[in-house]
Design a protein around this motif. Structure first.
Motif, mmCIF file in Angstrom:
data_model
loop_
_atom_site.group_PDB
_atom_site.id
_atom_site.type_symbol
_atom_site.label_atom_id
_atom_site.label_comp_id
_atom_site.label_asym_id
_atom_site.label_seq_id
_atom_site.Cartn_x
_atom_site.Cartn_y
_atom_site.Cartn_z
ATOM 1 N N ASP A 99 0.862 -1.183 0.000
ATOM 2 C CA ASP A 99 0.000 0.000 0.000
ATOM 3 C C ASP A 99 0.899 1.234 0.000
ATOM 4 O OD1 ASP A 99 -2.140 1.751 0.255
ATOM 5 O OD2 ASP A 99 -2.307 1.471 2.416
ATOM 6 N N TYR A 100 0.899 1.979 -1.105
ATOM 7 C CA TYR A 100 1.704 3.195 -1.245
ATOM 8 C C TYR A 100 0.813 4.410 -1.014
ATOM 9 C CZ TYR A 100 5.370 0.417 -3.433
ATOM 10 O OH TYR A 100 6.355 -0.497 -3.676
ATOM 11 N N ARG A 101 1.289 5.312 -0.150
ATOM 12 C CA ARG A 101 0.538 6.548 0.115
ATOM 13 C C ARG A 101 1.517 7.720 0.137
ATOM 14 N NH1 ARG A 101 -1.367 2.915 4.044
ATOM 15 N NH2 ARG A 101 -0.176 3.942 5.671
ATOM 16 N N VAL A 102 1.089 8.824 -0.390
ATOM 17 C CA VAL A 102 1.903 10.040 -0.320
ATOM 18 C C VAL A 102 1.020 11.195 0.124
ATOM 19 C CG1 VAL A 102 3.531 9.309 -2.097
ATOM 20 C CG2 VAL A 102 1.565 10.672 -2.733
ATOM 21 N N ASP A 103 1.677 12.200 0.681
ATOM 22 C CA ASP A 103 0.998 13.433 1.050
ATOM 23 C C ASP A 103 2.010 14.554 0.873
ATOM 24 O OD1 ASP A 103 -0.997 15.127 1.866
ATOM 25 O OD2 ASP A 103 -0.895 14.573 3.990
ATOM 26 N N TYR A 104 1.532 15.737 0.577
ATOM 27 C CA TYR A 104 2.448 16.867 0.407
ATOM 28 C C TYR A 104 1.763 18.156 0.804
ATOM 29 C CZ TYR A 104 0.011 17.937 -3.962
ATOM 30 O OH TYR A 104 -0.941 18.257 -4.891
ATOM 31 N N ASP A 105 2.583 19.149 1.046
ATOM 32 C CA ASP A 105 2.105 20.473 1.426
ATOM 33 C C ASP A 105 1.739 21.226 0.148
ATOM 34 O OD1 ASP A 105 1.721 23.070 2.272
ATOM 35 O OD2 ASP A 105 3.660 23.252 3.286
ATOM 36 N N PRO A 106 0.459 21.497 -0.088
ATOM 37 C CA PRO A 106 0.054 22.175 -1.325
ATOM 38 C C PRO A 106 0.566 23.611 -1.417
ATOM 39 C CG PRO A 106 -1.835 21.872 0.121
ATOM 40 C CD PRO A 106 -0.684 21.172 0.758
ATOM 41 N N SER A 107 0.968 24.188 -0.286
ATOM 42 C CA SER A 107 1.480 25.561 -0.331
ATOM 43 C C SER A 107 2.974 25.605 -0.672
ATOM 44 C CB SER A 107 1.230 26.268 1.006
ATOM 45 O OG SER A 107 2.026 25.686 2.024
ATOM 46 N N ALA A 108 3.636 24.454 -0.678
ATOM 47 C CA ALA A 108 5.074 24.412 -0.982
ATOM 48 C C ALA A 108 5.295 24.624 -2.474
ATOM 49 C CB ALA A 108 5.664 23.081 -0.548
ATOM 50 N N ASP A 109 6.278 25.452 -2.794
ATOM 51 C CA ASP A 109 6.637 25.702 -4.195
ATOM 52 C C ASP A 109 7.794 24.777 -4.562
ATOM 53 O OD1 ASP A 109 7.195 26.634 -6.702
ATOM 54 O OD2 ASP A 109 7.835 28.635 -6.055
ATOM 55 N N PHE A 110 7.463 23.603 -5.075
ATOM 56 C CA PHE A 110 8.477 22.604 -5.388
ATOM 57 C C PHE A 110 9.417 23.065 -6.503
ATOM 58 C CE2 PHE A 110 5.449 20.114 -3.042
ATOM 59 C CZ PHE A 110 6.241 19.213 -2.342
ATOM 60 N N THR A 111 8.985 24.006 -7.305
ATOM 61 C CA THR A 111 9.853 24.504 -8.384
ATOM 62 C C THR A 111 10.980 25.380 -7.847
ATOM 63 O OG1 THR A 111 8.449 26.438 -8.784
ATOM 64 C CG2 THR A 111 7.942 24.438 -10.034
ATOM 65 N N ALA A 112 10.849 25.880 -6.629
ATOM 66 C CA ALA A 112 11.872 26.765 -6.058
ATOM 67 C C ALA A 112 13.040 25.987 -5.448
ATOM 68 C CB ALA A 112 11.250 27.670 -4.998
ATOM 69 N N TYR A 113 12.851 24.719 -5.175
ATOM 70 C CA TYR A 113 13.913 23.917 -4.559
ATOM 71 C C TYR A 113 14.882 23.431 -5.624
ATOM 72 C CZ TYR A 113 10.423 23.709 -0.805
ATOM 73 O OH TYR A 113 9.502 24.010 0.153
ATOM 74 N N VAL A 141 11.066 -0.092 -3.649
ATOM 75 C CA VAL A 141 10.111 0.706 -2.880
ATOM 76 C C VAL A 141 10.366 2.200 -3.084
ATOM 77 C CG1 VAL A 141 9.569 1.379 -0.503
ATOM 78 C CG2 VAL A 141 9.521 -1.019 -1.156
ATOM 79 N N VAL A 142 11.621 2.613 -2.996
ATOM 80 C CA VAL A 142 11.965 4.033 -3.160
ATOM 81 C C VAL A 142 11.611 4.496 -4.579
ATOM 82 C CG1 VAL A 142 13.876 5.690 -3.215
ATOM 83 C CG2 VAL A 142 13.706 4.033 -1.345
ATOM 84 N N THR A 143 11.934 3.683 -5.570
ATOM 85 C CA THR A 143 11.609 4.035 -6.955
ATOM 86 C C THR A 143 10.108 4.239 -7.118
ATOM 87 O OG1 THR A 143 13.527 2.837 -7.790
ATOM 88 C CG2 THR A 143 11.747 3.245 -9.356
ATOM 89 N N GLU A 144 9.326 3.317 -6.584
ATOM 90 C CA GLU A 144 7.861 3.418 -6.710
ATOM 91 C C GLU A 144 7.320 4.634 -5.962
ATOM 92 O OE1 GLU A 144 4.171 2.674 -8.093
ATOM 93 O OE2 GLU A 144 5.990 1.614 -8.696
ATOM 94 N N LEU A 145 7.837 4.914 -4.782
ATOM 95 C CA LEU A 145 7.369 6.085 -4.035
ATOM 96 C C LEU A 145 7.629 7.378 -4.811
ATOM 97 C CD1 LEU A 145 8.290 5.284 -0.328
ATOM 98 C CD2 LEU A 145 6.004 5.679 -1.257
ATOM 99 N N PHE A 146 8.803 7.479 -5.412
ATOM 100 C CA PHE A 146 9.135 8.721 -6.109
ATOM 101 C C PHE A 146 8.397 8.905 -7.436
ATOM 102 C CE2 PHE A 146 12.446 9.341 -2.968
ATOM 103 C CZ PHE A 146 12.432 10.711 -2.851
#
Length: 192
Positions: free
Chosen positions: A24-38, A178-183
């Motif tokens: 069971d793979y699950r992800v969550d992220y901060d929608p306010s984060a600007d991933f393009t800035a990193y 596992v890491v490949t699938e998560l990313f």
């Protein structure tokens, strides 16, 4: 008798595949984060997989796989002032599952002269309850990506599933998969 054995084999195969569970793979992220800035990333000094005070082989497998995936996304690894800090943790626990199922009875209607006809002469089908106890290990792994400046979690990938004998015998390959699938569930590449 051969047909009843064949039926039991077919039922066993059905239950074996019905009970097979994929991770069971699950992800969550901060929608306010600007991933393009990193642009850069590094690892926390004390990682969740290093509870004993030294760098374990599991930690090295996670670092290698995570670094590969982050670099595929366009991030640059640095040990000095990274935009993102990565941490991971892994654990396993023993589980017990009790399964019950109804199977045709081999008793009434199966003996004597007409035994070869199974339960054709029985007024109703007879079933027995079989109980099976299954012990197995469940593994959980998570990867946290943290905004280093704000000290805020911006992405988390989590996987939970049954640990197979193959995975326990070759943890490097299991962690890599596992890491490949998560990313594949990471929100965006660096600078895009």
């Amino acid at each position: 008798m051969k047909s009843s054995k064949l039926m039991l084999i077919v039922l066993a195969a059905f239950f074996a595949t019905a009970c097979a569970v994929s991770p069971d793979y699950r992800v969550d992220y901060d929608p306010s984060a600007d991933f393009t800035a990193y642009q850069t990333f590094g690892f926390f000094d004390q990682l969740g997989t290093d509870q004993a005070g030294y760098s374990s082989l599991v930690t090295q497998h996670f670092k290698n796989a995570t670094r590969r995936e982050m670099e595929k996304l366009g991030y640059t690894y640095t040990e000095t002032n990274p935009d993102l800090l990565v941490n991971f943790n892994a654990s396993s626990s023993d589980k017990t599952e009790v399964r019950t199922r109804q199977v045709p009875s081999m008793g009434y209607g199966m003996t004597g002269y007409y035994g070869y006809r199974g339960m054709l002469y029985s007024p109703f089908p007879l079933y027995e309850t079989e109980v099976e106890t299954v012990n197995y290990k469940v593994g959980t792994a998570n990867i946290d990506v943290v905004d280093a400046e704000r000290k805020v979690l911006v992405w988390e990938g989590l996987v939970e599933g049954r640990l197979t004998k193959k995975a326990m015998e070759n943890p490097r390959a299991a962690i890599d998969a596992v890491v490949t699938e998560l990313f594949t569930r990471y929100p965006t590449a660096a600078g895009q």
